[in-house]
Design a protein around this motif. Structure first.
Motif, PDB file in Angstrom:
ATOM      1  N   ILE A 163       0.846  -1.203   0.000  1.00 40.62           N
ATOM      2  CA  ILE A 163       0.000   0.000   0.000  1.00 40.62           C
ATOM      3  C   ILE A 163       0.876   1.245   0.000  1.00 40.62           C
ATOM      4  N   ARG A 164       1.887   1.255   0.852  1.00 42.25           N
ATOM      5  CA  ARG A 164       2.791   2.411   0.947  1.00 42.25           C
ATOM      6  C   ARG A 164       3.482   2.665  -0.393  1.00 42.25           C
ATOM      7  N   LYS A 165       3.928   1.585  -1.049  1.00 34.11           N
ATOM      8  CA  LYS A 165       4.584   1.709  -2.359  1.00 34.11           C
ATOM      9  C   LYS A 165       3.621   2.326  -3.380  1.00 34.11           C
ATOM     10  N   MET A 166       2.349   1.896  -3.347  1.00 30.44           N
ATOM     11  CA  MET A 166       1.364   2.453  -4.292  1.00 30.44           C
ATOM     12  C   MET A 166       1.034   3.898  -3.958  1.00 30.44           C
ATOM     13  N   GLU A 167       1.070   4.270  -2.693  1.00 30.43           N
ATOM     14  CA  GLU A 167       0.893   5.675  -2.307  1.00 30.43           C
ATOM     15  C   GLU A 167       2.063   6.504  -2.819  1.00 30.43           C
ATOM     16  N   ASP A 168       3.274   6.024  -2.587  1.00 29.38           N
ATOM     17  CA  ASP A 168       4.479   6.759  -2.991  1.00 29.38           C
ATOM     18  C   ASP A 168       4.581   6.925  -4.501  1.00 29.38           C
ATOM     19  N   SER A 169       4.109   5.932  -5.252  1.00 25.24           N
ATOM     20  CA  SER A 169       4.187   6.004  -6.714  1.00 25.24           C
ATOM     21  C   SER A 169       3.034   6.803  -7.325  1.00 25.24           C
ATOM     22  N   GLY A 170       2.036   7.166  -6.511  1.00 25.57           N
ATOM     23  CA  GLY A 170       0.918   7.959  -7.018  1.00 25.57           C
ATOM     24  C   GLY A 170      -0.269   7.147  -7.506  1.00 25.57           C
ATOM     25  N   VAL A 171      -0.186   5.824  -7.431  1.00 29.09           N
ATOM     26  CA  VAL A 171      -1.340   4.999  -7.815  1.00 29.09           C
ATOM     27  C   VAL A 171      -2.495   5.295  -6.859  1.00 29.09           C
ATOM     28  N   ILE A 172      -2.194   5.355  -5.577  1.00 33.00           N
ATOM     29  CA  ILE A 172      -3.187   5.770  -4.575  1.00 33.00           C
ATOM     30  C   ILE A 172      -2.956   7.258  -4.322  1.00 33.00           C
ATOM     31  N   GLU A 173      -3.948   8.060  -4.678  1.00 30.50           N
ATOM     32  CA  GLU A 173      -3.816   9.509  -4.542  1.00 30.50           C
ATOM     33  C   GLU A 173      -4.227  10.013  -3.168  1.00 30.50           C
ATOM     34  N   GLY A 174      -5.038   9.261  -2.465  1.00 36.61           N
ATOM     35  CA  GLY A 174      -5.493   9.697  -1.160  1.00 36.61           C
ATOM     36  C   GLY A 174      -6.684   8.862  -0.731  1.00 36.61           C
ATOM     37  N   TYR A 175      -7.234   9.215   0.404  1.00 33.21           N
ATOM     38  CA  TYR A 175      -8.380   8.497   0.966  1.00 33.21           C
ATOM     39  C   TYR A 175      -9.469   9.525   1.237  1.00 33.21           C
ATOM     40  N   THR A 176     -10.701   9.131   0.997  1.00 32.68           N
ATOM     41  CA  THR A 176     -11.804  10.063   1.148  1.00 32.68           C
ATOM     42  C   THR A 176     -13.052   9.316   1.595  1.00 32.68           C
ATOM     43  N   VAL A 177     -14.128  10.054   1.743  1.00 32.02           N
ATOM     44  CA  VAL A 177     -15.408   9.471   2.109  1.00 32.02           C
ATOM     45  C   VAL A 177     -16.421   9.863   1.034  1.00 32.02           C
ATOM     46  N   ARG A 178     -17.319   8.941   0.685  1.00 36.16           N
ATOM     47  CA  ARG A 178     -18.396   9.251  -0.270  1.00 36.16           C
ATOM     48  C   ARG A 178     -19.574   9.811   0.512  1.00 36.16           C
ATOM     49  N   LEU A 179     -20.073  10.942   0.083  1.00 35.24           N
ATOM     50  CA  LEU A 179     -21.211  11.573   0.733  1.00 35.24           C
ATOM     51  C   LEU A 179     -22.446  11.405  -0.138  1.00 35.24           C
ATOM     52  N   ASN A 180     -23.604  11.339   0.494  1.00 31.78           N
ATOM     53  CA  ASN A 180     -24.869  11.226  -0.210  1.00 31.78           C
ATOM     54  C   ASN A 180     -25.395  12.634  -0.478  1.00 31.78           C
ATOM     55  N   ALA A 181     -25.413  13.020  -1.752  1.00 32.43           N
ATOM     56  CA  ALA A 181     -25.822  14.379  -2.126  1.00 32.43           C
ATOM     57  C   ALA A 181     -27.246  14.685  -1.656  1.00 32.43           C
ATOM     58  N   GLN A 182     -28.178  13.746  -1.827  1.00 30.65           N
ATOM     59  CA  GLN A 182     -29.564  13.976  -1.426  1.00 30.65           C
ATOM     60  C   GLN A 182     -29.671  14.188   0.077  1.00 30.65           C
ATOM     61  N   ALA A 183     -28.919  13.426   0.849  1.00 32.93           N
ATOM     62  CA  ALA A 183     -28.952  13.570   2.307  1.00 32.93           C
ATOM     63  C   ALA A 183     -28.419  14.928   2.742  1.00 32.93           C
ATOM     64  N   LEU A 184     -27.593  15.535   1.889  1.00 31.17           N
ATOM     65  CA  LEU A 184     -27.054  16.862   2.189  1.00 31.17           C
ATOM     66  C   LEU A 184     -27.907  17.976   1.589  1.00 31.17           C
ATOM     67  N   GLY A 185     -29.056  17.619   1.010  1.00 29.09           N
ATOM     68  CA  GLY A 185     -29.954  18.617   0.439  1.00 29.09           C
ATOM     69  C   GLY A 185     -29.629  19.006  -0.983  1.00 29.09           C
ATOM     70  N   LEU A 186     -28.702  18.311  -1.612  1.00 27.63           N
ATOM     71  CA  LEU A 186     -28.338  18.594  -3.004  1.00 27.63           C
ATOM     72  C   LEU A 186     -29.108  17.627  -3.892  1.00 27.63           C
ATOM     73  N   GLN A 187     -30.332  18.005  -4.206  1.00 31.16           N
ATOM     74  CA  GLN A 187     -31.272  17.105  -4.874  1.00 31.16           C
ATOM     75  C   GLN A 187     -31.021  16.943  -6.367  1.00 31.16           C
ATOM     76  N   ASP A 188     -30.434  17.968  -7.010  1.00 36.18           N
ATOM     77  CA  ASP A 188     -30.309  17.940  -8.463  1.00 36.18           C
ATOM     78  C   ASP A 188     -28.856  17.928  -8.916  1.00 36.18           C
ATOM     79  N   THR A 189     -28.602  17.119  -9.930  1.00 34.77           N
ATOM     80  CA  THR A 189     -27.323  17.109 -10.620  1.00 34.77           C
ATOM     81  C   THR A 189     -27.575  17.612 -12.031  1.00 34.77           C
ATOM     82  N   VAL A 190     -26.735  18.536 -12.480  1.00 38.90           N
ATOM     83  CA  VAL A 190     -26.895  19.122 -13.805  1.00 38.90           C
ATOM     84  C   VAL A 190     -25.593  18.942 -14.571  1.00 38.90           C
TER      85      VAL A 190
END
Length: 149
Positions: free
Chosen positions: A38-65
């Motif tokens: 994992i560390r090797k893939m992070e260092d080489s840029g294959v893994i760019e970072g770690y994040t969380v997926r948010l639910n747009a509707q749950a955040l009040g963002l009902q429309d995608t355009v």
């Protein structure tokens, strides 16, 4: 990158919060060599970072355009300035310079149609150099996927 690395990446795409022990067990490695890979893939840029997926509707963002944008000019300065302006607009969650009949494809999230109208008036149309734009509201998302391995 070998098949074992791809298996590790698949596990991380499923759940980046999984423990090294769980990831290693799923791919047949002990935690230490798993961490090294994992560390090797992070260092080489294959893994760019770690994040969380948010639910747009749950955040009040009902429309995608999806917005197709055509610019007046295609000079390097114009393209760079347009990209910088888009980067400063939080509603624009994706922006792609594309080939074809228009120059950019934007994915924008908003609360509703009134919010979209506000976005156009107060943000998008304040960017100089836009010749034309065409908007399409997403009615339903049929597929969102992780990168294929």
């Amino acid at each position: 990158m070998d098949q074992l690395d791809k298996k590790i990446l698949a596990q991380l795409q499923r759940n980046s919060r999984a423990s090294l022990q769980d990831i290693g067990q799923a791919v047949g490695l002990s935690p230490t060599p798993c961490w090294s890979r994992i560390r090797k893939m992070e260092d080489s840029g294959v893994i760019e970072g770690y994040t969380v997926r948010l639910n747009a509707q749950a955040l009040g963002l009902q429309d995608t355009v999806l917005i197709q944008v055509t610019l007046d000019s295609h000079s390097d300065n114009t393209l760079e300035a347009f990209g910088e302006m888009l980067a400063a607009i939080p509603e624009v969650v994706e922006a792609h310079l594309v080939s074809g009949d228009y120059d950019y494809l934007l994915r924008v999230v908003v609360r509703d149609t009134r919010d979209y109208e506000r976005f156009l008036r107060e943000k998008l149309y304040h960017i100089k150099g836009i010749r034309h734009s065409r908007s399409s509201f997403v009615l339903r998302t049929l597929k969102t996927a992780q990168l294929p391995l």
